[in-house]
Design a protein around this motif. Structure first.
Motif, PDB file in Angstrom:
ATOM      1  N   PRO A 225      52.334  64.407  51.781  1.00  0.00           N
ATOM      2  CA  PRO A 225      52.937  64.939  50.543  1.00  0.00           C
ATOM      3  C   PRO A 225      52.329  66.257  50.078  1.00  0.00           C
ATOM      4  O   PRO A 225      52.920  66.939  49.239  1.00  0.00           O
ATOM      5  N   HIS A 226      51.175  66.621  50.602  1.00  0.00           N
ATOM      6  CA  HIS A 226      50.482  67.837  50.187  1.00  0.00           C
ATOM      7  C   HIS A 226      50.558  68.932  51.247  1.00  0.00           C
ATOM      8  O   HIS A 226      49.843  69.936  51.148  1.00  0.00           O
ATOM      9  N   ALA A 227      51.387  68.736  52.254  1.00  0.00           N
ATOM     10  CA  ALA A 227      51.467  69.671  53.376  1.00  0.00           C
ATOM     11  C   ALA A 227      52.932  69.911  53.747  1.00  0.00           C
ATOM     12  O   ALA A 227      53.818  69.145  53.366  1.00  0.00           O
ATOM     13  N   VAL A 228      53.147  70.979  54.502  1.00  0.00           N
ATOM     14  CA  VAL A 228      54.485  71.266  55.025  1.00  0.00           C
ATOM     15  C   VAL A 228      54.792  70.345  56.189  1.00  0.00           C
ATOM     16  O   VAL A 228      55.897  69.822  56.323  1.00  0.00           O
ATOM     17  N   ALA A 229      53.819  70.145  57.066  1.00  0.00           N
ATOM     18  CA  ALA A 229      54.001  69.298  58.241  1.00  0.00           C
ATOM     19  C   ALA A 229      52.641  68.832  58.737  1.00  0.00           C
ATOM     20  O   ALA A 229      51.623  69.491  58.514  1.00  0.00           O
ATOM     21  N   VAL A 230      52.648  67.692  59.421  1.00  0.00           N
ATOM     22  CA  VAL A 230      51.438  67.121  60.001  1.00  0.00           C
ATOM     23  C   VAL A 230      51.730  66.753  61.447  1.00  0.00           C
ATOM     24  O   VAL A 230      52.756  66.138  61.745  1.00  0.00           O
ATOM     25  N   VAL A 231      50.832  67.137  62.356  1.00  0.00           N
ATOM     26  CA  VAL A 231      50.937  66.785  63.773  1.00  0.00           C
ATOM     27  C   VAL A 231      49.726  65.948  64.147  1.00  0.00           C
ATOM     28  O   VAL A 231      48.587  66.321  63.855  1.00  0.00           O
ATOM     29  N   ILE A 232      49.971  64.816  64.783  1.00  0.00           N
ATOM     30  CA  ILE A 232      48.880  63.954  65.255  1.00  0.00           C
ATOM     31  C   ILE A 232      48.462  64.418  66.644  1.00  0.00           C
ATOM     32  O   ILE A 232      49.276  64.457  67.569  1.00  0.00           O
ATOM     33  N   ARG A 233      47.203  64.786  66.790  1.00  0.00           N
ATOM     34  CA  ARG A 233      46.663  65.213  68.072  1.00  0.00           C
ATOM     35  C   ARG A 233      46.000  64.043  68.792  1.00  0.00           C
ATOM     36  O   ARG A 233      45.627  63.050  68.175  1.00  0.00           O
ATOM     37  N   GLU A 234      45.823  64.210  70.096  1.00  0.00           N
ATOM     38  CA  GLU A 234      45.091  63.223  70.876  1.00  0.00           C
ATOM     39  C   GLU A 234      43.611  63.258  70.486  1.00  0.00           C
ATOM     40  O   GLU A 234      43.069  64.313  70.173  1.00  0.00           O
ATOM     41  N   PRO A 235      42.949  62.105  70.506  1.00  0.00           N
ATOM     42  CA  PRO A 235      41.512  62.098  70.197  1.00  0.00           C
ATOM     43  C   PRO A 235      40.731  62.862  71.251  1.00  0.00           C
ATOM     44  O   PRO A 235      41.129  62.935  72.413  1.00  0.00           O
ATOM     45  N   THR A 236      39.618  63.432  70.846  1.00  0.00           N
ATOM     46  CA  THR A 236      38.753  64.171  71.761  1.00  0.00           C
ATOM     47  C   THR A 236      37.434  63.453  72.007  1.00  0.00           C
ATOM     48  O   THR A 236      36.620  63.917  72.795  1.00  0.00           O
ATOM     49  N   HIS A 237      37.226  62.332  71.328  1.00  0.00           N
ATOM     50  CA  HIS A 237      35.975  61.578  71.459  1.00  0.00           C
ATOM     51  C   HIS A 237      36.284  60.108  71.238  1.00  0.00           C
ATOM     52  O   HIS A 237      37.196  59.756  70.475  1.00  0.00           O
ATOM     53  N   GLU A 238      35.537  59.241  71.911  1.00  0.00           N
ATOM     54  CA  GLU A 238      35.803  57.808  71.809  1.00  0.00           C
ATOM     55  C   GLU A 238      35.595  57.266  70.403  1.00  0.00           C
ATOM     56  O   GLU A 238      36.122  56.193  70.063  1.00  0.00           O
ATOM     57  N   LEU A 247      49.941  71.867  58.535  1.00  0.00           N
ATOM     58  CA  LEU A 247      50.441  73.151  58.046  1.00  0.00           C
ATOM     59  C   LEU A 247      50.522  73.078  56.523  1.00  0.00           C
ATOM     60  O   LEU A 247      51.189  72.195  55.972  1.00  0.00           O
ATOM     61  N   VAL A 248      49.827  74.005  55.853  1.00  0.00           N
ATOM     62  CA  VAL A 248      49.651  73.922  54.406  1.00  0.00           C
ATOM     63  C   VAL A 248      50.137  75.208  53.744  1.00  0.00           C
ATOM     64  O   VAL A 248      49.875  76.314  54.251  1.00  0.00           O
ATOM     65  N   GLU A 249      50.837  75.066  52.628  1.00  0.00           N
ATOM     66  CA  GLU A 249      51.191  76.216  51.804  1.00  0.00           C
ATOM     67  C   GLU A 249      49.910  76.798  51.208  1.00  0.00           C
ATOM     68  O   GLU A 249      49.073  76.064  50.689  1.00  0.00           O
ATOM     69  N   THR A 250      49.760  78.109  51.291  1.00  0.00           N
ATOM     70  CA  THR A 250      48.539  78.737  50.812  1.00  0.00           C
ATOM     71  C   THR A 250      48.274  78.427  49.346  1.00  0.00           C
ATOM     72  O   THR A 250      47.124  78.172  48.945  1.00  0.00           O
ATOM     73  N   ASP A 251      49.318  78.412  48.533  1.00  0.00           N
ATOM     74  CA  ASP A 251      49.117  78.179  47.107  1.00  0.00           C
ATOM     75  C   ASP A 251      48.924  76.696  46.776  1.00  0.00           C
ATOM     76  O   ASP A 251      48.747  76.337  45.617  1.00  0.00           O
ATOM     77  N   ARG A 252      48.953  75.820  47.800  1.00  0.00           N
ATOM     78  CA  ARG A 252      48.676  74.397  47.585  1.00  0.00           C
ATOM     79  C   ARG A 252      47.406  73.951  48.318  1.00  0.00           C
ATOM     80  O   ARG A 252      47.172  72.764  48.483  1.00  0.00           O
ATOM     81  N   GLN A 253      46.601  74.908  48.721  1.00  0.00           N
ATOM     82  CA  GLN A 253      45.417  74.582  49.508  1.00  0.00           C
ATOM     83  C   GLN A 253      44.446  73.695  48.724  1.00  0.00           C
ATOM     84  O   GLN A 253      43.904  72.724  49.260  1.00  0.00           O
ATOM     85  N   GLU A 254      44.212  74.013  47.460  1.00  0.00           N
ATOM     86  CA  GLU A 254      43.286  73.205  46.663  1.00  0.00           C
ATOM     87  C   GLU A 254      43.805  71.778  46.509  1.00  0.00           C
ATOM     88  O   GLU A 254      43.029  70.819  46.582  1.00  0.00           O
ATOM     89  N   GLU A 255      45.097  71.635  46.309  1.00  0.00           N
ATOM     90  CA  GLU A 255      45.698  70.300  46.199  1.00  0.00           C
ATOM     91  C   GLU A 255      45.507  69.515  47.495  1.00  0.00           C
ATOM     92  O   GLU A 255      45.158  68.333  47.479  1.00  0.00           O
ATOM     93  N   PHE A 256      45.728  70.191  48.621  1.00  0.00           N
ATOM     94  CA  PHE A 256      45.541  69.540  49.915  1.00  0.00           C
ATOM     95  C   PHE A 256      44.088  69.128  50.118  1.00  0.00           C
ATOM     96  O   PHE A 256      43.796  68.003  50.555  1.00  0.00           O
ATOM     97  N   GLU A 257      43.158  70.017  49.802  1.00  0.00           N
ATOM     98  CA  GLU A 257      41.743  69.710  49.997  1.00  0.00           C
ATOM     99  C   GLU A 257      41.293  68.559  49.104  1.00  0.00           C
ATOM    100  O   GLU A 257      40.457  67.740  49.504  1.00  0.00           O
ATOM    101  N   GLU A 258      41.848  68.474  47.902  1.00  0.00           N
ATOM    102  CA  GLU A 258      41.488  67.369  47.021  1.00  0.00           C
ATOM    103  C   GLU A 258      42.006  66.047  47.579  1.00  0.00           C
ATOM    104  O   GLU A 258      41.321  65.012  47.487  1.00  0.00           O
TER     105      GLU A 258
END
Length: 290
Positions: A225-238, A247-258
């Motif tokens: 809800p706080h981002a434009v899109a989310v992609v799930i990547r493969e794990p890199t560690h067990e 992908l985050v809107e620049t003007d919503r960065q603080e909202e995303f980080e919270e």
């Protein structure tokens, strides 16, 4: 790098490096330098391409890219888009770790200032004229539309790592067979409990995979809800709990980080969260194939 005016940004400050995924459109002559016809002379050069960006930008004079010595960065413009390039000596093969770092750091620094479509590491064309005629002109509308979609947005990477002791205790509490096997092999020599140790390892690994799937989905749904899109990547560690590109809107960065900090509080002492970026939008750029 900045729009219309010089910027203090310089390559080398990117916060994360990884293999790029962006492909150039089929039909272009972009490829590895070794694919050029004939043996390269000492001074023979080609054009190394980092990515596509708006044409109305100015580069800092000190910006440098791949190669030894590092190539000076410049733009090849066509209408309102441009390719970010540097000269590459054909007698100097690419592939050293510092080349990949230079490629990705430069793109990440650019992405912090303007939208950019990153090309894969090692994309080379014969000349600036070939870049215009075979890459920029034929795909102008596609590139411009993609750049417009990225305006005011940035990619971030979220990495979540389980605390080893905590997740192991969770597995033992949830799996009676794992608790029994652990007690069974306690204080016994390894060669006498080989089968039990293998079975215990299987249970732990399967349990952690199940937890990873659930926690990854929970984190992705919580950040969506706080981002434009989310992609799930493969794990890199067990012990990865989640690995996401967001992908985050620049003007919503603080909202995303919270929202991410809230997960940090919820998963305290269980999962360590790291936020990397801004980065070039490797996970959110695709090109329509000819």
């Amino acid at each position: 790098m900045a729009r219309s005016t010089p910027s203090a940004a310089a390559p080398g400050s990117g916060q994360n490096t990884r293999e790029t995924r962006q492909d150039v459109p089929e039909g272009s002559q972009a490829g590895e330098a070794s694919g050029m016809p004939g043996p390269p002379s000492e001074q023979a050069t080609a054009s190394y391409i980092y990515g596509i960006l708006p044409a109305d930008v100015e580069l800092t004079p000190e910006a440098r890219g791949v190669g030894d010595p590092p190539g000076e960065i410049r733009l090849v413009r066509h209408d309102d888009i441009a390719a970010l390039i540097s000269d590459l000596r054909l007698n100097r093969p690419l592939g050293k770790p510092q080349d990949l770092v230079a490629h990705q750091s430069l793109l990440d620094d650019v992405a912090a200032e303007v939208p950019v479509l990153p090309l894969r590491f090692g994309a080379v064309m014969e000349s600036p004229e070939a870049i215009v005629n075979e890459l920029l002109a034929p795909h102008h509308d596609e590139f411009r539309s993609a750049l417009e979609d990225l305006e005011g947005r940035a990619q971030y990477v979220v990495k979540a790592r389980y605390e080893e002791g905590t997740v192991l205790m969770e597995v033992l509490q949830e799996q009676p067979e794992a608790r029994r096997l652990r007690e069974e092999i306690r204080d016994l020599p390894e060669e006498a409990t080989w089968d039990s140790r293998i079975r215990l390892g299987e249970i732990i690994n399967q349990s952690i995979e199940a937890k990873r799937d659930a926690d990854t989905q929970t984190l992705a749904e919580g950040l969506a809800p706080h981002a434009v899109a989310v992609v799930i990547r493969e794990p890199t560690h067990e012990e990865d709990a989640a690995h996401l590109a967001v992908l985050v809107e620049t003007d919503r960065q603080e909202e995303f980080e919270e929202a991410l900090n809230e997960f940090g509080r919820r998963w305290a002492d269980r999962v360590t969260l790291r936020l990397l970026g801004p980065q070039a939008p490797y996970d959110f750029v695709t090109t329509q194939r000819a």
